[in-house]
Design an enzyme around this catalytic site. Structure first.
Site, PDB file in Angstrom:
ATOM      1  CG  HIS A 234      74.734  20.437   3.992  1.00  0.00           C
ATOM      2  ND1 HIS A 234      75.509  19.783   3.430  1.00  0.00           N
ATOM      3  CD2 HIS A 234      74.302  21.349   3.555  1.00  0.00           C
ATOM      4  CE1 HIS A 234      75.481  20.308   2.334  1.00  0.00           C
ATOM      5  NE2 HIS A 234      75.036  21.909   2.548  1.00  0.00           N
TER       6      HIS A 234
ATOM      7  NE  ARG B   5      80.505  20.812  -0.365  1.00  0.00           N
ATOM      8  CZ  ARG B   5      78.170  21.432  -0.412  1.00  0.00           C
ATOM      9  NH1 ARG B   5      78.117  21.830   0.402  1.00  0.00           N
ATOM     10  NH2 ARG B   5      78.003  20.761  -1.870  1.00  0.00           N
TER      11      ARG B   5
ATOM     12  CD  GLN C 282      77.809  17.613   5.214  1.00  0.00           C
ATOM     13  OE1 GLN C 282      77.137  18.660   5.216  1.00  0.00           O
ATOM     14  NE2 GLN C 282      76.246  17.191   4.313  1.00  0.00           N
TER      15      GLN C 282
ATOM     16  CG  ASN D 207      70.783  25.273  -3.048  1.00  0.00           C
ATOM     17  OD1 ASN D 207      72.188  25.377  -3.858  1.00  0.00           O
ATOM     18  ND2 ASN D 207      70.962  23.966  -2.578  1.00  0.00           N
TER      19      ASN D 207
HETATM   20  P1  NAD Z   1      79.057  29.352  -7.932  1.00  0.00           P
HETATM   21  O1  NAD Z   1      80.301  28.646  -9.131  1.00  0.00           O
HETATM   22  O2  NAD Z   1      78.423  30.295  -8.335  1.00  0.00           O
HETATM   23  O3  NAD Z   1      80.844  30.407  -6.836  1.00  0.00           O
HETATM   24  C1  NAD Z   1      81.943  29.870  -6.610  1.00  0.00           C
HETATM   25  C2  NAD Z   1      83.239  30.961  -6.379  1.00  0.00           C
HETATM   26  O4  NAD Z   1      83.886  30.665  -5.603  1.00  0.00           O
HETATM   27  C3  NAD Z   1      83.299  32.150  -7.646  1.00  0.00           C
HETATM   28  O5  NAD Z   1      84.056  32.970  -8.104  1.00  0.00           O
HETATM   29  C4  NAD Z   1      84.953  30.759  -7.979  1.00  0.00           C
HETATM   30  O6  NAD Z   1      85.808  32.277  -8.942  1.00  0.00           O
HETATM   31  C5  NAD Z   1      85.353  31.579  -6.569  1.00  0.00           C
HETATM   32  N1  NAD Z   1      86.576  30.062  -6.303  1.00  0.00           N
HETATM   33  C6  NAD Z   1      86.775  29.107  -6.515  1.00  0.00           C
HETATM   34  N2  NAD Z   1      87.600  28.733  -5.507  1.00  0.00           N
HETATM   35  C7  NAD Z   1      88.611  29.722  -5.074  1.00  0.00           C
HETATM   36  C8  NAD Z   1      89.573  30.419  -4.562  1.00  0.00           C
HETATM   37  N3  NAD Z   1      89.713  29.082  -4.024  1.00  0.00           N
HETATM   38  N4  NAD Z   1      89.682  31.560  -4.467  1.00  0.00           N
HETATM   39  C9  NAD Z   1      88.294  32.408  -3.792  1.00  0.00           C
HETATM   40  N5  NAD Z   1      87.133  31.695  -4.414  1.00  0.00           N
HETATM   41  C10 NAD Z   1      87.582  30.783  -5.251  1.00  0.00           C
HETATM   42  O7  NAD Z   1      78.672  28.683  -6.557  1.00  0.00           O
HETATM   43  P2  NAD Z   1      77.254  28.564  -5.473  1.00  0.00           P
HETATM   44  O8  NAD Z   1      76.246  28.807  -6.246  1.00  0.00           O
HETATM   45  O9  NAD Z   1      78.436  30.238  -4.885  1.00  0.00           O
HETATM   46  O10 NAD Z   1      78.149  28.474  -4.420  1.00  0.00           O
HETATM   47  C11 NAD Z   1      79.553  27.883  -3.928  1.00  0.00           C
HETATM   48  C12 NAD Z   1      79.798  26.325  -3.240  1.00  0.00           C
HETATM   49  O11 NAD Z   1      78.509  26.796  -2.291  1.00  0.00           O
HETATM   50  C13 NAD Z   1      79.419  25.516  -3.842  1.00  0.00           C
HETATM   51  O12 NAD Z   1      80.425  25.289  -4.654  1.00  0.00           O
HETATM   52  C14 NAD Z   1      78.947  24.349  -2.478  1.00  0.00           C
HETATM   53  O13 NAD Z   1      79.914  24.275  -1.848  1.00  0.00           O
HETATM   54  C15 NAD Z   1      78.399  25.437  -1.351  1.00  0.00           C
HETATM   55  N6  NAD Z   1      77.102  25.376  -1.428  1.00  0.00           N
HETATM   56  C16 NAD Z   1      76.054  24.930  -0.143  1.00  0.00           C
HETATM   57  C17 NAD Z   1      75.032  24.810   0.159  1.00  0.00           C
HETATM   58  C18 NAD Z   1      74.392  24.264   1.031  1.00  0.00           C
HETATM   59  O14 NAD Z   1      73.221  24.088   1.648  1.00  0.00           O
HETATM   60  N7  NAD Z   1      74.988  24.596   2.180  1.00  0.00           N
HETATM   61  C19 NAD Z   1      74.079  24.780  -0.781  1.00  0.00           C
HETATM   62  C20 NAD Z   1      74.593  25.353  -2.784  1.00  0.00           C
HETATM   63  C21 NAD Z   1      76.183  25.210  -2.263  1.00  0.00           C
END
Ligand code: NAD
Length: 399
Positions: free
Chosen positions: A333, A285, A314, A147
């Site tokens: 959410h 989050r 949540q 997603n």
């Molecule tokens: P991903 O794993 O592709 O990307 C995460 C990125 O965060 C990576 O590039 C990583 O290097 C970076 N990162 C981690 N710690 C960091 C820090 N301290 N400072 C800077 N960058 C940092 O994941 P994604 O698919 O892009 O998803 C990211 C997040 O989005 C998920 O973990 C989740 O919490 C959230 N999400 C929310 C929903 C929603 O429905 N609202 C859905 C999917 C994901």
């Protein structure tokens, strides 16, 4: 035979849908980095149907029961008398979605001596105490990429709706008014603004790519730098600190996972370094932000708007201050649970289960914790530790 507990959100208040606004879903070939869509051997659901609610069962019942397993599906997840707590004692697998998370704390894991795997049907496994999972040798998986684009589209929608003052303007129409000045006194063009993302992973980089045609200046902060070619193509400025990023951004979007390094990264001190009147969009989050600091920044005008769909805990208690703070565009959410995304994460969950029961390796990109360590995407995107503290507050929603 294994017992699987699947915690899902409730069906619609009007009952499980008998029909949908559209027929089927558009075809998608794969993800931009070459990763394939989920590849289960089969699916037992109609793509585009509501799978994430209790009656949808993620389309898993037929597969699991025909293989001799027991499936418990429930929305009852918080408080000691929840179905989740009652059933945990002999469960082997717990599945839940971040939209309605089964908070898998160390205490809960201690009640479940047979627990082998926790699956996030979606992305973001912070509702599991990853440290406790490592300590107990429990595997944690999520359906990476399922997603990410759904959320990126939502981020774009929220940026535009804040900057253009969409929600108050819509409300004037519903109230029967024609109050142009009231609507436009807070409305700007996005063009020319500095827009930044904390994290440029799957969601963050998609957001940057979608924003490019708006004629904005793009910035990012990530612990993994993007390739030179991508930085050049999108005209990105890379930042090495949050302070340097927030100093220049008119709009900031948060797209990193929640883990001990990122918990409360946006607090009063960080907000003081924002430009006055910045917009903050958080679909990553809720706990990345200090709840009360966000309210104060909106009240003082330090933030011109805050929008997102993620809260902590949540479901958010009815008196959560983000429900009533000024100039917000919050939803429950939902951004990663479109019918399109549900089809992908239900299929991905099935793929993970098939691999587990057939003793085949689970794709590296789906792994967060395995063999006592962060693994796969977990090792790339998370840090060790626990971010579930305070999740017991979720029980207040029902009281
Ligand atoms: P991903 O794993 O592709 O990307 C995460 C990125 O965060 C990576 O590039 C990583 O290097 C970076 N990162 C981690 N710690 C960091 C820090 N301290 N400072 C800077 N960058 C940092 O994941 P994604 O698919 O892009 O998803 C990211 C997040 O989005 C998920 O973990 C989740 O919490 C959230 N999400 C929310 C929903 C929603 O429905 N609202 C859905 C999917 C994901």
């Amino acid at each position: 035979m294994a017992k699987i507990i699947c915690v899902l959100y409730d069906d619609p208040v009007t009952g499980y849908p008998a029909s949908y606004p559209r027929d089927g879903l558009p075809h998608i070939d794969g993800y931009p980095n070459g990763q394939t869509l989920p590849t289960p051997r089969a699916i037992d659901f109609e793509p585009g149907s509501l799978l994430g609610s209790v009656s949808g069962e993620l389309g898993l019942r037929n597969y699991l029961e025909s293989n001799g397993h027991e499936l418990i599906v429930t929305s009852s997840k918080d408080g000691e008398d929840s179905v989740l707590d009652r059933e945990l004692h002999d469960a082997e697998i717990v599945i839940s979605q971040p939209f309605w998370p089964a908070y898998m704390t160390a205490e809960r894991m201690a009640k479940a001596p047979k627990l082998k795997m926790i699956i996030t049907a979606g992305i973001g496994s912070d509702h599991t105490d990853l440290q406790a999972a490592m300590d107990r040798g429990i595997t944690v998986t999520e359906v990476t990429y399922c997603n990410s684009h759904s959320v990126a589209e939502h981020v774009l929608m929220m940026i535009l709706s804040l900057v253009r003052n969409y929600i108050p303007s819509y409300n004037w129409v519903v109230k029967g008014g024609w109050n142009i000045a009231d609507c436009v006194a807070r409305s700007y063009d996005l063009e020319g603004m500095n827009v930044g993302t904390v994290a440029a992973g799957r969601i963050g980089s998609r957001v940057l790519r979608l924003l490019k045609p708006f004629g904005v200046k793009l910035h990012y902060l990530d612990r993994h730098r993007l390739p030179d070619a991508v930085e050049k193509e999108l005209g990105l400025t890379h930042h090495t600190s949050l302070e340097s990023l927030t100093r220049v951004c008119d709009v900031l979007t948060l797209n990193c996972p929640l883990h001990p390094e990122t918990e409360h990264m946006i607090d009063e001190k960080a907000l003081a370094n924002f430009k006055r009147g910045a917009y903050l969009i958080n679909t990553a989050r809720g706990k990345l932000c200090d709840t009360n600091a966000i309210v104060k920044a909106l009240e003082s005008g330090q933030l011109a708007g805050y929008a997102g769909d993620v809260w902590f805990p949540q479901p958010a208690p009815k008196d959560h201050p983000w429900r009533t703070m000024p100039n917000h565009g919050m939803t429950p959410h939902i951004s990663g649970s479109t019918l399109s995304a549900q089809t992908r994460y239900a299929a991905g969950t099935r793929e993970i289960l098939e691999c587990y029961f057939e003793n085949r390796p689970i794709r590296d990109e789906y792994l967060i914790v395995q063999g006592g360590h962060l693994a796969g995407v977990g090792a790339h995107s998370y840090s060790a530790g626990d971010a579930t503290g305070g999740s017991e507050e979720a029980a207040r929603f029902n009281k």
